[in-house]
Design a protein around this motif. Sequence first.
Motif, PDB file in Angstrom:
ATOM      1  N   THR A 113      38.926  80.274   9.256  1.00 37.22           N
ATOM      2  CA  THR A 113      40.335  80.118   9.284  1.00 37.22           C
ATOM      3  C   THR A 113      40.830  81.650   9.764  1.00 37.22           C
ATOM      4  O   THR A 113      40.094  82.628   9.830  1.00 37.22           O
ATOM      5  CB  THR A 113      40.866  80.245   7.724  1.00 37.22           C
ATOM      6  N   VAL A 122      48.687  79.102   9.923  1.00 39.32           N
ATOM      7  CA  VAL A 122      48.438  77.739  10.364  1.00 39.32           C
ATOM      8  C   VAL A 122      48.478  77.793  12.068  1.00 39.32           C
ATOM      9  O   VAL A 122      49.521  78.280  12.570  1.00 39.32           O
ATOM     10  CB  VAL A 122      49.335  76.547   9.962  1.00 39.32           C
ATOM     11  N   ARG A 127      44.709  72.743  11.698  1.00 36.90           N
ATOM     12  CA  ARG A 127      43.705  73.552  11.185  1.00 36.90           C
ATOM     13  C   ARG A 127      42.800  74.125  11.927  1.00 36.90           C
ATOM     14  O   ARG A 127      42.068  74.902  11.672  1.00 36.90           O
ATOM     15  CB  ARG A 127      42.872  72.463  10.098  1.00 36.90           C
ATOM     16  N   GLU A 155      40.300  76.646   1.407  1.00 32.63           N
ATOM     17  CA  GLU A 155      39.901  75.807   2.629  1.00 32.63           C
ATOM     18  C   GLU A 155      39.107  76.937   3.735  1.00 32.63           C
ATOM     19  O   GLU A 155      38.616  76.444   4.856  1.00 32.63           O
ATOM     20  CB  GLU A 155      41.281  75.652   3.544  1.00 32.63           C
ATOM     21  N   ASP A 655      42.661  67.432   9.190  1.00 31.44           N
ATOM     22  CA  ASP A 655      43.737  67.901   9.713  1.00 31.44           C
ATOM     23  C   ASP A 655      44.951  67.153   9.466  1.00 31.44           C
ATOM     24  O   ASP A 655      44.927  65.846   8.917  1.00 31.44           O
ATOM     25  CB  ASP A 655      43.420  68.002  11.241  1.00 31.44           C
TER      26      ASP A 655
END
Length: 925
Positions: A113, A122, A127, A155, A655
């Motif tokens: 991330t 984002v 993703r 995540e 996604d």
Amino acid sequence: MPVFKSSFRLRAVLLCSAAGLLPLAPAQAEEAEEAAEIIVTGARPIAESEAAALTVQKNSDSLVTVAASDSVGRLPDQNIAQATGRLPGVAVERDQGQARYISLRGAPNYWTTLSFDGINVVSPEGRDARFDSVPSAIASQIVVSKAVTPDMPGETVSGNVNVVTRSAFDYAGLHFAGKAGMGFAELGERKEYEASAVLSNRFQAGEGEIGVLVSGSFYQRGMITDNFETDWERVSQDQRPGASTRFWAQETENKLYRLTRRNWSVSGRVDWQPDSDNTLSLRSVYSIFTDDEARDNYRFDLDDRQGDLVANAAACETAVNTAPSTTGYGDVCIGNTPLKGTIYGIDIRQRSTLRAFRQSIFTNTLAGDHAFGEGWKLLWLGNHTISKDDRSVIGEANWDSPSTRTLRPTVGYDFTDPGFARLMLYRTLQLSSPTRYQAGDVVTAIDSFTKPLSQLTVLDAIDTTKAWTGKLVLARETGLLGGEATLKLGFQFDQRTKMVDEAQILLNTTAQFTAIGIPTDYSQFSLDQAFLGKVPLGYSFRYFDTEKMRAASNAARANFAFTPNTGNFYDVREQVFAGFLMGTVKYDWGSILGGVRVEHLKNRGIATATVGTVTGLVTAENSQTLAFPSLHVNYNVDDTKKLRMSFNSGAARADYDQMRPNVTVNDANQTISGGNPGVKPERAYGVDAYFEWYIRPQGYLMAGLFYKKVDDVLYRQTRTFGSNALDTGGIDRSGYAFSGITNGGNGRVFGLELAAQLQLEPWTADLGLPDWMGGFGVTANLTLNDSEITKPAIGAVPARKVRLPGTSDVVYNLGAYYEKYGLSLRLQYQKRSTWMDGIADDLTDAGDTYWAADDELDFSARYAINKNVEIYFDASNLLNKPGRRYAEPGNLLTATGTPTPFTDSYTIEWERFGRRYSGGIRVNF
């Protein structure tokens, strides 16, 4: 030569950004204060910026690696992916030679991330965090967290790349830094330009202080690409002996790019400290990545007349026949093989494409940090981010060969060299027998073949993601279990909504072409310009005229209306309600950090779906609750050595486009295709064990082991739909074949990390070396991986073991530098071994796909003219190695019972981009 010095402070809030929002615990804060004033000398920028990064790593209560801002400037790193790529355990995936995605310790890139100042952002694409759209110039530090803590979103599976933006409080007072340079790319002699500036100051405000910082950056580079691509398939009509291991090239093509890529960024930050207990911060970052692409695409449709071949299982002679009754495609009986042969009278499908991609991230954060009472702290923030992915196509013209075979070329192909697709073009001659053809004269100029205009497309397509985040953390410093503890209770709300909007103009008649004035003869739409690349094509061609394409596009917009692409519309909203409890306890021997994060997920998707002959909006909703425990133990062997052990967990979600309820139902074929809003997250549980040695007076050694177990691996495959949600008109569709994202088997990845940073300076006297040799230093890191997942059975293919996509067995970086007397030189080598790109369900397209090993060598030189001015030179991609993607059918053949080993691979894509050189000046005041 005199030593130039300029001081800067590493504030506690920046030091602790590696682990989350809160400041350091008391014992850790004392160490931070000792390191608060770090002197960076103009003579040793690499070594001393690395020392600053190691301070952050050592003081962290979890496993991190750090790149300091000055270190980022040592190599030609224009974006965050390149700047991060040389850190331990980090591998990059490239596009057009430019680092784009980041993989941590061999995990898939979508497990990584991206965040700005601790807030997950984002990517415009979804993703899969795209790091090349973020310029490195906005960063004060880049902190890579490899072990997840409870205050990180669930995540975050393999880790997080946190871009710590610059603050005025990083500097003592008025500060300005700037950079300007230019260069060129060797391939095609394209120019590049770069510039950046940072201006900040601190102002007294009563008893407090206000810091204001603004920055901007610009980078542009022109590119030419050498390319060939080939798509492989099994030919159903090829039934001759040995057909089970034959895969033919259905299409081979050259994509010949003229590119101009730009990175822009503007950022601003205001920090107010009214007193020692309170801080307010307002931060904005706006970054833009644009890709202006002119692509001449020559596609040779080798399987155009595949049906001419009649299936026959009998053995035949394989002598070369130069006048066959078929086109020769898939025909071993005329002497053709999948890798070498001749195809008679095939279609050229040419595309001239002018694109204007634009991706942007605009993120704004308001945050507060407040201390009150006895050891209490309150931190809060609100963030709003808009990410846009503009995929518009200014114009794309298609030019196709006529159906008359004598007006089409005969193509001799030779794919025996995996690094070179050799083509030879001939005229096609028809013999007295109307079904037999042979090759005529050699043709060099491909545009001498008739290829009238068949279609013009203009596309407007924008994907917009809007994200809102609110976070509240209450902390208490207290004594607990015999140590000094910081307890945190936090709540976070995230809402992300992604909307897709597409519309196009499609023209395909002579009357429409006449209305906009576009020529149907390619010679009137093209330039008399030589090929700018170096790959031998086997033919010459003419570049299309970009100005004529723009004129045709403008005329199409003026004369015709756009038609919405409703089948591609979707609106997906994700809401995450999270709470976490985390405690950090400090002891004389080290620290323990543990806790749990609980997330409640709510997904809602709206999309256009087609069921039979009826098209309409479909809404789907889904929710679930997940818990993510983690534990980190840090043991101080002594004041220079640490043992770190951790357990952590996370979940990678599909996604946004994969979760849309966007389906197309075909009752005739009993199939359903589209998104899957009910897909489960991919769960991961990991353990780490690391040893770190912070050598005095300066240096670093690290060795670590890691293991991660994966459940419910995400796959794109075909399965039985198993739901009555789409039943209408009395039709039961629960048994239809569904194609889309779904959950499959389980797997694991484990490996070893090693890293070292050493320099001679502290030991030259003890070793009896001359003083000038103290400028030498080395950096090195190595990651070894072993991954395996179980792909579920599908059709006639049984369950089988494959590598985790995106995983390289070996990743390493080697760097050597010399810096003394104002001179700084660095040579950096990066290597990544082969990694899997995609898992195939069957052998239709020749099996699983891989990227071949990737390596790159960069060189940088700097010289400090005085304490304020420095000149630099960068050379990148010095090895000029190509990127190669290929299909490997061996694993699937073995799984389906092929009796003999099969080791051949088939090149799908090959590209080379050329070396790049740049130079310029940097100033610092």
